[in-house]
Scaffold this active site. Structure first.
Site, PDB file in Angstrom:
ATOM      1  N   TYR A 102      30.177  28.250  41.723  1.00 18.21           N
ATOM      2  CA  TYR A 102      30.815  29.112  40.722  1.00 18.21           C
ATOM      3  C   TYR A 102      30.051  30.432  40.675  1.00 18.21           C
ATOM      4  O   TYR A 102      28.817  30.438  40.580  1.00 18.21           O
ATOM      5  CB  TYR A 102      30.766  28.439  39.347  1.00 18.21           C
ATOM      6  CG  TYR A 102      31.318  29.318  38.248  1.00 18.21           C
ATOM      7  CD1 TYR A 102      32.656  29.266  37.877  1.00 18.21           C
ATOM      8  CD2 TYR A 102      30.491  30.232  37.585  1.00 18.21           C
ATOM      9  CE1 TYR A 102      33.160  30.097  36.888  1.00 18.21           C
ATOM     10  CE2 TYR A 102      30.996  31.065  36.600  1.00 18.21           C
ATOM     11  CZ  TYR A 102      32.321  30.990  36.261  1.00 18.21           C
ATOM     12  OH  TYR A 102      32.824  31.816  35.291  1.00 18.21           O
ATOM     13  N   GLU A 190      35.773  36.486  38.738  1.00 13.89           N
ATOM     14  CA  GLU A 190      35.336  35.098  38.907  1.00 13.89           C
ATOM     15  C   GLU A 190      35.769  34.544  40.261  1.00 13.89           C
ATOM     16  O   GLU A 190      36.904  34.760  40.678  1.00 13.89           O
ATOM     17  CB  GLU A 190      35.947  34.256  37.782  1.00 13.89           C
ATOM     18  CG  GLU A 190      35.479  32.813  37.758  1.00 13.89           C
ATOM     19  CD  GLU A 190      36.208  32.003  36.692  1.00 13.89           C
ATOM     20  OE1 GLU A 190      35.590  31.682  35.664  1.00 13.89           O
ATOM     21  OE2 GLU A 190      37.397  31.689  36.885  1.00 13.89           O
TER      22      GLU A 190
END
Ligand code: GDP
Ligand code: MN
Length: 380
Positions: A102, A190
């Protein structure tokens, strides 16, 4: 403002952040053609909608043959994810994943800086990681005057990797992603997941970006991606007519003059366990045309069970408002009960005018709100 995954991926590509090969499709036929063009054994079909939770809703599928592509893309084009219809599917080459990470940059109000978040638990929602294994998240505050220089990028990359080849790839991804984030006035960028493939490459296989609406005046290429939802359309429409309008989730339509009084009205509705459907501030004027326009905006909303009108007459005269309301109702015919509270200049004249017709006239704000909440409950 949000953009689609394919738009974010195209931006990633233009900055040099690696993404897998992909083709945007608008129909099953296009998806089938994309499968041929990609010339891959396996492809991912990904619904493009401006909301999260797409995977869970069935909007991400692995297809291992032409048959799969047709079998999955058909129903996917019929799907709605959180009320949003799927009009586009991204068909992308499926990569062989060794591990998922992530990575995100976001504006953090608390630290008044951009925060880089990293985790070796990629592919799942970061909120879940934060809840159950917060020790797996690294948070790095980025100094706006320094950005992400080589030494910092390298230090961060070492949190996840120890292989120099991967460190170098990661450094380049972190630096270009930060540059993209800053250049485009993003609020969030993201990659979830950024994956390590079996060929030892880092690839962003999911991409999300949101942008600061207040900076859109200088981001022409981002404005181009704007796709307002039905609710946002309503807000833009109301703004164009000169009203402050915010769409909310309840069933009590509100028309108020002045932002402070509008806020107080929302509070009072909530206090009485009702649910406002909107915030509509008509401003200082009592021009009947403006009141008719405001009523039109409210009546376009088919969720409304009752309308609550709360007006403080200062320069605005209550009898003018009453005349405007009578005219608006003459033009717009509605069965929805309308509760009115007028106070201030020419209050009595205004109330007398309204009492002659079907309006429910209240003497105080408290009484008006209670009447409106009761009407909304009665209407079920
Ligand atoms: P999201 O659920 O909307 O966030 O969609 P993602 O694009 O992030 O995909 C969700 C998950 O599907 C990923 O975390 C992966 O585990 C899996 N996935 C997506 N693309 C691929 C791919 O190309 N290959 C493999 N093996 N898995 C993938
Ligand atoms: Mn994802």
């Amino acid at each position: 403002m949000k953009i689609h995954e394919y738009q974010a991926k195209n931006m990633f590509s233009s900055y040099g952040i690696p993404v897998e090969k992909h083709i945007l499709c608008h129909s099953v036929d296009e998806a089938a053609a994309a499968y041929v063009d990609l010339n891959a054994d396996k492809v991912m079909l990904k619904a493009q909608v401006l909301t999260g939770g797409r995977g869970k809703a069935g909007g991400v599928k692995l297809a291992e043959s032409m048959g799969d592509v047709i079998k999955y893309s058909g129903p996917m084009f019929q799907m709605k994810i959180k009320d949003l219809p799927v009009t586009r599917i991204l068909v992308s080459e499926a990569v062989n994943i060794e591990s998922e990470f992530y990575v995100s940059f976001s504006v953090d109000r608390k630290s008044r800086a951009v925060i880089l978040m990293l985790s070796s638990d990629g592919g799942i929602e970061i909120e879940e990681v934060a809840k159950y294994t917060p020790e797996n998240i690294y948070k790095i505050k980025i100094d706006p005057f320094v950005g992400v220089p080589d030494y910092l990028a390298r230090r961060i990359a070492f949190f996840l990797f120890d292989d120099m080849e991967l460190i170098n790839q990661m450094v380049q991804i972190l630096q270009t992603a930060y540059q993209l984030f800053i250049d485009k006035d993003a609020l969030m960028l993201e990659m979830n997941p950024l994956v390590l493939t079996d060929e030892k490459n880092l690839v962003a296989i999911d991409a999300k970006m949101t942008f600061d609406d207040n900076a859109l005046f200088r981001q022409e290429d981002i404005c181009f991606f704007c796709e307002p939802t039905e609710e946002e359309e309503m807000e833009l429409h109301a703004k164009a007519k000169g009203f402050s309008y915010v769409h909310l989730s309840g069933d009590i339509g509100c028309m108020v003059n002045g932002a402070g009084l509008a806020m107080a009205t929302m509070d009072m509705i909530k206090h009485n366990e009702g649910y406002p459907a909107n915030f509509l501030d008509i401003g200082g004027s009592s021009n009947p045309k403006k009141i008719t326009e405001a009523m039109k905006i409210l009546l376009e909303d088919d969720r409304l069970k009752v309308i609550l009108i709360n007006i403080f007459g200062g320069i605005t005269r209550c009898d003018d408002v009453a005349n405007g309301l009578l005219k608006a109702c003459e033009l717009l015919h509605t069965d929805i009960p309308i509760v009115v509270r007028l106070t201030g200049t020419n209050e009595e004249e205004g109330k007398t005018l309204l009492r002659k017709s079907n309006f429910l006239v209240a003497d105080t704000m408290c009484e008006a709100v209670r009447m409106a909440v009761n009407q909304s409950i009665k209407a079920g």
